[in-house]
Design a protein around this motif. Structure first.
Motif, mmCIF file in Angstrom:
data_model
loop_
_atom_site.group_PDB
_atom_site.id
_atom_site.type_symbol
_atom_site.label_atom_id
_atom_site.label_comp_id
_atom_site.label_asym_id
_atom_site.label_seq_id
_atom_site.Cartn_x
_atom_site.Cartn_y
_atom_site.Cartn_z
ATOM 1 N N LEU A 1 0.826 -1.209 0.000
ATOM 2 C CA LEU A 1 0.000 0.000 0.000
ATOM 3 C C LEU A 1 0.861 1.260 0.000
ATOM 4 O O LEU A 1 0.557 2.236 -0.689
ATOM 5 C CB LEU A 1 -0.931 -0.006 1.215
ATOM 6 N N ALA A 2 1.947 1.236 0.779
ATOM 7 C CA ALA A 2 2.837 2.402 0.833
ATOM 8 C C ALA A 2 3.471 2.645 -0.532
ATOM 9 O O ALA A 2 3.581 3.796 -0.985
ATOM 10 C CB ALA A 2 3.915 2.184 1.892
ATOM 11 N N PHE A 3 3.909 1.583 -1.182
ATOM 12 C CA PHE A 3 4.483 1.694 -2.528
ATOM 13 C C PHE A 3 3.473 2.317 -3.487
ATOM 14 O O PHE A 3 3.806 3.225 -4.259
ATOM 15 C CB PHE A 3 4.901 0.303 -3.014
ATOM 16 N N THR A 4 2.241 1.836 -3.418
ATOM 17 C CA THR A 4 1.193 2.331 -4.314
ATOM 18 C C THR A 4 0.886 3.795 -4.044
ATOM 19 O O THR A 4 0.751 4.604 -4.982
ATOM 20 C CB THR A 4 -0.086 1.492 -4.144
ATOM 21 N N VAL A 5 0.777 4.150 -2.762
ATOM 22 C CA VAL A 5 0.497 5.541 -2.400
ATOM 23 C C VAL A 5 1.634 6.456 -2.886
ATOM 24 O O VAL A 5 1.393 7.547 -3.417
ATOM 25 C CB VAL A 5 0.304 5.679 -0.882
ATOM 26 N N GLY A 6 2.873 6.010 -2.697
ATOM 27 C CA GLY A 6 4.007 6.802 -3.155
ATOM 28 C C GLY A 6 3.981 7.010 -4.655
ATOM 29 O O GLY A 6 4.210 8.127 -5.145
ATOM 30 N N ALA A 7 3.686 5.942 -5.405
ATOM 31 C CA ALA A 7 3.658 6.050 -6.870
ATOM 32 C C ALA A 7 2.530 6.958 -7.333
ATOM 33 O O ALA A 7 2.726 7.810 -8.216
ATOM 34 C CB ALA A 7 3.507 4.657 -7.480
ATOM 35 N N ILE A 8 1.345 6.804 -6.740
ATOM 36 C CA ILE A 8 0.198 7.630 -7.151
ATOM 37 C C ILE A 8 0.435 9.093 -6.816
ATOM 38 O O ILE A 8 0.214 9.991 -7.639
ATOM 39 C CB ILE A 8 -1.090 7.125 -6.466
ATOM 40 N N THR A 9 0.892 9.355 -5.593
ATOM 41 C CA THR A 9 1.087 10.740 -5.151
ATOM 42 C C THR A 9 2.135 11.455 -5.995
ATOM 43 O O THR A 9 1.917 12.582 -6.466
ATOM 44 C CB THR A 9 1.494 10.772 -3.671
ATOM 45 N N SER B 1 7.544 0.547 5.262
ATOM 46 C CA SER B 1 6.553 1.322 4.509
ATOM 47 C C SER B 1 7.159 2.607 3.952
ATOM 48 O O SER B 1 6.850 3.013 2.825
ATOM 49 C CB SER B 1 5.350 1.642 5.403
ATOM 50 N N ILE B 2 8.021 3.252 4.735
ATOM 51 C CA ILE B 2 8.674 4.465 4.247
ATOM 52 C C ILE B 2 9.566 4.138 3.052
ATOM 53 O O ILE B 2 9.602 4.878 2.059
ATOM 54 C CB ILE B 2 9.490 5.128 5.370
ATOM 55 N N LEU B 3 10.287 3.029 3.141
ATOM 56 C CA LEU B 3 11.094 2.602 1.996
ATOM 57 C C LEU B 3 10.207 2.278 0.800
ATOM 58 O O LEU B 3 10.576 2.539 -0.354
ATOM 59 C CB LEU B 3 11.935 1.381 2.372
ATOM 60 N N GLY B 4 9.044 1.696 1.067
ATOM 61 C CA GLY B 4 8.101 1.415 -0.010
ATOM 62 C C GLY B 4 7.639 2.685 -0.712
ATOM 63 O O GLY B 4 7.532 2.723 -1.938
ATOM 64 N N VAL B 5 7.384 3.730 0.071
ATOM 65 C CA VAL B 5 7.007 5.017 -0.526
ATOM 66 C C VAL B 5 8.138 5.545 -1.404
ATOM 67 O O VAL B 5 7.913 6.049 -2.514
ATOM 68 C CB VAL B 5 6.663 6.047 0.574
ATOM 69 N N ALA B 6 9.382 5.437 -0.916
ATOM 70 C CA ALA B 6 10.540 5.908 -1.690
ATOM 71 C C ALA B 6 10.650 5.173 -3.016
ATOM 72 O O ALA B 6 10.902 5.788 -4.070
ATOM 73 C CB ALA B 6 11.822 5.722 -0.881
ATOM 74 N N MET B 7 10.449 3.873 -3.004
ATOM 75 C CA MET B 7 10.546 3.106 -4.241
ATOM 76 C C MET B 7 9.357 3.361 -5.172
ATOM 77 O O MET B 7 9.495 3.342 -6.397
ATOM 78 C CB MET B 7 10.650 1.607 -3.922
ATOM 79 N N GLY B 8 8.186 3.612 -4.590
ATOM 80 C CA GLY B 8 7.055 4.013 -5.416
ATOM 81 C C GLY B 8 7.316 5.342 -6.095
ATOM 82 O O GLY B 8 6.982 5.542 -7.269
ATOM 83 N N ALA B 9 7.956 6.255 -5.350
ATOM 84 C CA ALA B 9 8.330 7.557 -5.922
ATOM 85 C C ALA B 9 9.331 7.369 -7.051
ATOM 86 O O ALA B 9 9.263 8.061 -8.081
ATOM 87 C CB ALA B 9 8.905 8.452 -4.831
ATOM 88 N N GLN B 10 10.265 6.435 -6.883
ATOM 89 C CA GLN B 10 11.240 6.188 -7.943
ATOM 90 C C GLN B 10 10.558 5.677 -9.207
ATOM 91 O O GLN B 10 10.875 6.127 -10.317
ATOM 92 C CB GLN B 10 12.288 5.179 -7.485
ATOM 93 N N CYS B 11 9.648 4.748 -9.054
ATOM 94 C CA CYS B 11 8.950 4.208 -10.228
ATOM 95 C C CYS B 11 8.162 5.300 -10.945
ATOM 96 O O CYS B 11 8.125 5.349 -12.178
ATOM 97 C CB CYS B 11 8.023 3.075 -9.799
ATOM 98 N N ALA B 12 7.526 6.179 -10.165
ATOM 99 C CA ALA B 12 6.784 7.285 -10.768
ATOM 100 C C ALA B 12 7.727 8.228 -11.505
ATOM 101 O O ALA B 12 7.422 8.704 -12.603
ATOM 102 C CB ALA B 12 6.012 8.042 -9.688
ATOM 103 N N CYS B 13 8.869 8.494 -10.905
ATOM 104 C CA CYS B 13 9.871 9.370 -11.519
ATOM 105 C C CYS B 13 10.367 8.789 -12.836
ATOM 106 O O CYS B 13 10.438 9.491 -13.855
ATOM 107 C CB CYS B 13 11.035 9.571 -10.549
ATOM 108 N N VAL B 14 10.695 7.514 -12.829
ATOM 109 C CA VAL B 14 11.210 6.864 -14.035
ATOM 110 C C VAL B 14 10.152 6.852 -15.130
ATOM 111 O O VAL B 14 10.438 7.125 -16.303
ATOM 112 C CB VAL B 14 11.672 5.430 -13.702
ATOM 113 N N ARG B 15 8.926 6.558 -14.739
ATOM 114 C CA ARG B 15 7.844 6.504 -15.738
ATOM 115 C C ARG B 15 7.586 7.876 -16.353
ATOM 116 O O ARG B 15 7.325 8.001 -17.567
ATOM 117 C CB ARG B 15 6.564 5.975 -15.078
ATOM 118 N N ALA B 16 7.676 8.933 -15.554
ATOM 119 C CA ALA B 16 7.385 10.274 -16.040
ATOM 120 C C ALA B 16 8.522 10.857 -16.863
ATOM 121 O O ALA B 16 8.288 11.518 -17.878
ATOM 122 C CB ALA B 16 7.074 11.203 -14.859
#
Length: 326
Positions: free
Chosen positions: A79-87, A148-163
């Motif tokens: 969930l943290a990964f998903t929230v990080g990627a979406i946000t 969970s915090i690490l999950g948010v960081a990795m979700g942010a990375q995936c969003a960054c790479v995709r964008a």
């Protein structure tokens, strides 16, 4: 012809983003290294939780559904990964489309968000280190918080790479990287066999030039995939070794690597701010790979107007809204 002095136009291509010291493929490898590092290091200290390859957590959670051990922790990380990627995806979209930030500023913002969450995870893990070391339970809220915090960081990375890097292979999932490598290696074997005369491919029988071009392109893609794979593996190996030696302080390594990427983006941005620097040719930007105008993900550039504009295609690709960029 392209108007003069347009080197700061917002561009979707990563060649334009990475015209400092690093190339596009180098940026891909940086993110792969970070993804492998965080996943391996997190797995070592967080009782087998995957902080990058979150699909592994889903499989483990489903396999543990009957005894419920670790299910809550794994679900929280997903969930943290998903929230990080979406946000982060939503933020980057708003910065690009609504506020018309330059691609370099958007990339730097996304990387800084990832660094911030890695820093928070490192500080929290150091604070909870003794508890996590003593309580070897996936039910520990301290462990779940750090993961969970690490999950948010990795979700942010995936969003960054995709964008910012639409051509970049996945940076947190080894399976897809291996598949890409395997497919390109298989194609390379066939192309080599045809070039050497050991086999034939019907579509290339009357077009040897096309054959050599396809072989060269596939070889370059295979080289890039190999580097990407090795970057992930080296990151994972270094993450395991340093986590065992320096504990959670080892998370400073991916942060330093990402800071280096940010510095390179800043260098590129500063170069872009001086259109009459050495990169210019006859008063305008050169046609080097770093200044080439290419297609956007949602539209394309139009030349021959006073300001370079971007056409954003509607869903039916028939009407366009033209907006100018600073």
């Amino acid at each position: 012809t392209r108007p003069k002095g347009t080197s700061s136009v917002q561009e979707r291509t990563t060649d334009q983003l990475m015209n400092g010291w690093l190339k596009e493929e180098d940026a891909h490898n940086v993110f792969a290294f970070v993804g492998g590092f965080v996943d391996s290091a997190g797995y070592m200290k967080l009782q087998g939780l995957f902080t990058s390859a979150v699909t592994g957590n889903l499989v483990a959670a489903l396999a543990s559904i009957y005894n419920t051990y670790g299910v809550v922790a794994r679900v929280f990380v997903v969930l943290a990964f998903t929230v990080g990627a979406i946000t982060v995806s939503g933020l980057l979209f708003a910065l690009k489309m609504r506020h018309q930030w330059s691609p370099k500023s958007v990339l730097a913002t996304a990387v800084s968000i990832e660094i911030a969450f890695l820093l928070i995870a490192m500080l929290c893990s150091r604070y909870f280190d003794s508890t996590i070391e003593i309580d070897h339970s996936l039910g520990s809220w301290q462990l779940i918080s750090v993961a969970s915090i690490l999950g948010v960081a990795m979700g942010a990375q995936c969003a960054c790479v995709r964008a910012s890097f639409p051509r970049c292979p996945p940076t947190t999932v080894l399976t897809t990287i291996l598949v890409s490598f395997s497919v390109q290696a298989a194609h390379g074997i066939h192309y080599t066999a045809v070039v050497q005369g050991w086999s034939r491919i019907a579509q290339y029988e009357d077009n040897e030039t096309h054959l050599h071009e396809s072989h060269s392109a596939n070889t370059q893609a295979l080289i890039n995939s190999t580097r990407h794979l090795l970057s992930f593996l080296v990151g994972g190996l270094l993450g395991a070794v340093t986590m065992e030696t320096f504990s959670f302080w080892s998370f400073s390594i991916p942060m330093v690597v990402l800071l280096g990427l940010m510095l390179d983006v800043e260098l590129a941005r500063r170069k872009e701010s001086f259109p009459h620097s050495a990169d210019t040719n006859d008063g305008g930007p050169s046609d080097s790979i770093g200044n080439r105008l290419t297609r956007l993900e949602a539209g394309f550039y139009e030349d021959g107007v006073e300001d370079v504009t971007r056409c954003i295609s509607t869903s039916d690709c028939e009407a366009y809204t033209v907006t100018s960029y600073r």
